[in-house]
Design an enzyme around this catalytic site. Structure first.
Site, short mmCIF file in Angstrom:
data_model
loop_
_atom_site.label_atom_id
_atom_site.label_comp_id
_atom_site.label_asym_id
_atom_site.label_seq_id
_atom_site.Cartn_x
_atom_site.Cartn_y
_atom_site.Cartn_z
N LYS A 9 0.85 -1.21 0.00
CA LYS A 9 0.00 0.00 0.00
C LYS A 9 0.88 1.24 0.00
O LYS A 9 1.83 1.34 0.77
CB LYS A 9 -0.93 0.00 1.20
CG LYS A 9 -1.86 1.19 1.25
CD LYS A 9 -3.02 1.01 2.21
CE LYS A 9 -2.63 1.23 3.62
NZ LYS A 9 -3.79 1.43 4.51
N SER A 25 -3.84 3.17 -17.27
CA SER A 25 -2.91 2.83 -16.19
C SER A 25 -2.71 3.97 -15.21
O SER A 25 -3.30 5.04 -15.32
CB SER A 25 -1.54 2.40 -16.73
OG SER A 25 -0.91 3.49 -17.34
N TYR A 58 -3.55 -0.72 -13.78
CA TYR A 58 -2.26 -1.37 -13.63
C TYR A 58 -1.16 -0.31 -13.58
O TYR A 58 -1.35 0.83 -14.00
CB TYR A 58 -2.01 -2.37 -14.76
CG TYR A 58 -1.92 -1.74 -16.13
CD1 TYR A 58 -0.69 -1.35 -16.66
CD2 TYR A 58 -3.07 -1.50 -16.88
CE1 TYR A 58 -0.62 -0.74 -17.91
CE2 TYR A 58 -3.00 -0.91 -18.13
CZ TYR A 58 -1.78 -0.53 -18.63
OH TYR A 58 -1.70 0.07 -19.86
#
Length: 117
Positions: A9, A25, A58
């Site tokens: 994270k 992305s 992503y």
């Protein structure tokens, strides 16, 4: 049984750019990617603290040391420059491993998106 857990994270970074005219992305400073143990092209969830949006995309690496957090393509519509986001990568582990699992969480400086050393 296999369970999904938080693997990595990046907590409370601000969006520095958004680029609607890109394939898709999130571009993240390579220093932050490395520190969080996230991989290029890895799927991540983005949580926008400003508007409550949650979405997946992503990762592509951005310039090292730049502090860049840029949402590209359709994801650019879910943020505004300056919004504070949390970037979460998940993994799948055996539930027996869950009690020992420790996610890698980093807390960059919220003004510069730089690693606090």
């Amino acid at each position: 049984m296999w369970i999904h857990v938080v693997k990595s994270k990046i907590h409370n970074v601000h969006v520095t750019e958004s680029n609607l005219n890109y394939i898709g992305s999130i571009t993240i400073d390579e220093d932050l990617i490395d520190a969080a143990g996230i991989h290029e092209h890895e799927k991540v969830q983005i949580v926008n603290n400003n508007n409550g949006e949650r979405f997946e995309t992503y990762v592509i690496p951005g310039e090292r040391g730049s502090g860049v957090i840029c949402l590209n393509g359709a994801a650019a519509r879910k943020v505004a420059v300056g919004d504070v986001v949390i970037i979460i990568a998940y993994g799948i582990i055996d539930e027996k491993e869950a009690s020992q699992h420790k996610p890698k969480v980093i807390f960059p400086d919220t003004l510069t998106n730089q690693l606090v050393r």
